[in-house]
Motif scaffolding. Structure first.
Motif, short mmCIF file in Angstrom:
data_model
loop_
_atom_site.label_atom_id
_atom_site.label_comp_id
_atom_site.label_asym_id
_atom_site.label_seq_id
_atom_site.Cartn_x
_atom_site.Cartn_y
_atom_site.Cartn_z
N ARG A 81 -13.00 4.57 22.58
CA ARG A 81 -12.12 5.67 22.99
C ARG A 81 -10.83 5.67 22.16
NH1 ARG A 81 -8.09 3.31 25.67
NH2 ARG A 81 -8.47 1.39 26.79
N ASP A 82 -10.26 6.86 22.02
CA ASP A 82 -9.00 6.99 21.28
C ASP A 82 -7.86 6.39 22.10
OD1 ASP A 82 -10.49 8.39 19.48
OD2 ASP A 82 -9.71 10.36 20.00
N ALA A 83 -6.88 5.83 21.41
CA ALA A 83 -5.67 5.35 22.06
C ALA A 83 -4.56 6.34 21.75
CB ALA A 83 -5.31 3.96 21.54
N THR A 84 -3.85 6.79 22.77
CA THR A 84 -2.78 7.77 22.59
C THR A 84 -1.50 7.25 23.22
OG1 THR A 84 -4.41 9.54 22.70
CG2 THR A 84 -2.13 10.17 23.02
N LEU A 85 -0.39 7.50 22.54
CA LEU A 85 0.92 7.06 23.02
C LEU A 85 1.94 8.12 22.65
CD1 LEU A 85 2.40 4.63 24.34
CD2 LEU A 85 2.80 3.78 22.06
N GLU A 86 2.80 8.45 23.60
CA GLU A 86 3.84 9.44 23.34
C GLU A 86 5.19 8.74 23.26
OE1 GLU A 86 3.67 12.42 26.38
OE2 GLU A 86 1.95 13.40 25.45
N VAL A 87 6.00 9.16 22.27
CA VAL A 87 7.34 8.63 22.08
C VAL A 87 8.29 9.81 22.05
CG1 VAL A 87 8.86 7.38 20.50
CG2 VAL A 87 6.46 6.69 20.72
N VAL A 88 9.37 9.74 22.81
CA VAL A 88 10.39 10.78 22.77
C VAL A 88 11.53 10.30 21.90
CG1 VAL A 88 12.02 12.14 24.13
CG2 VAL A 88 9.76 11.66 25.05
N LYS A 89 11.82 11.08 20.85
CA LYS A 89 12.94 10.75 19.94
C LYS A 89 14.09 11.68 20.25
CE LYS A 89 12.73 9.44 15.68
NZ LYS A 89 13.07 8.05 15.57
#
Length: 144
Positions: free
Chosen positions: A130-138
């Motif tokens: 499965r794909d690994a997804t991560l969100e970062v707010v800059k």
């Protein structure tokens, strides 16, 4: 008149297993061997899948650290990410805060100073996981 045929008595030391007993033992050993082999195969496949998940997690965390450490760029097209190991790809998608209440894919005319960077790591090859997804707010630093 002759009587029923009598089996000759075995002498001491001549006792042994019958053919049926040997065949049953061989079949039981074969079934046990197949079960053990199947279990080992499952363990190996699970181990490889877990290794890929762990590597993808490590790659995405390294990419997120790189994005966080890079300086904020107004209306950025992309942020640098480390080169992933062979068999993995990293994609970076940037969305911009419109100042009203949502993120959009196009940069507003006046950059509001907030971006949401979505990182996705995909494993390639014959058995991808499965794909690994991560969100970062800059956020643009207000310190100058």
């Amino acid at each position: 008149m002759t009587g029923p045929a009598r089996r000759p008595r075995r002498r001491r030391g001549e006792e042994g297993e019958t053919l049926i007993e040997v065949l049953v033992a061989v079949v039981l050993m074969g079934v046990a061997f197949v079960a053990i082999l199947g279990g080992m195969g499952t363990a190996i496949v699970s181990s490889v899948a877990q290794q890929k998940v762990t590597t993808a997690d490590s790659v995405i965390r390294s990419a997120a650290e790189k994005v966080v450490s890079d300086p904020y760029v107004s209306c950025a097209i992309g942020y640098g990410t480390p080169t992933p190991p062979a068999g993995y790809t990293v994609t970076v998608e940037i969305e911009y805060w419109d100042g009203v209440g949502s993120f959009g894919r196009s940069c507003p005319s006046a950059d509001t100073g907030v971006q949401r960077v979505t990182l996705t790591v995909r494993s390639t090859g014959p058995h991808p996981v499965r794909d690994a997804t991560l969100e970062v707010v800059k956020r643009e630093s207000m310190l100058s």
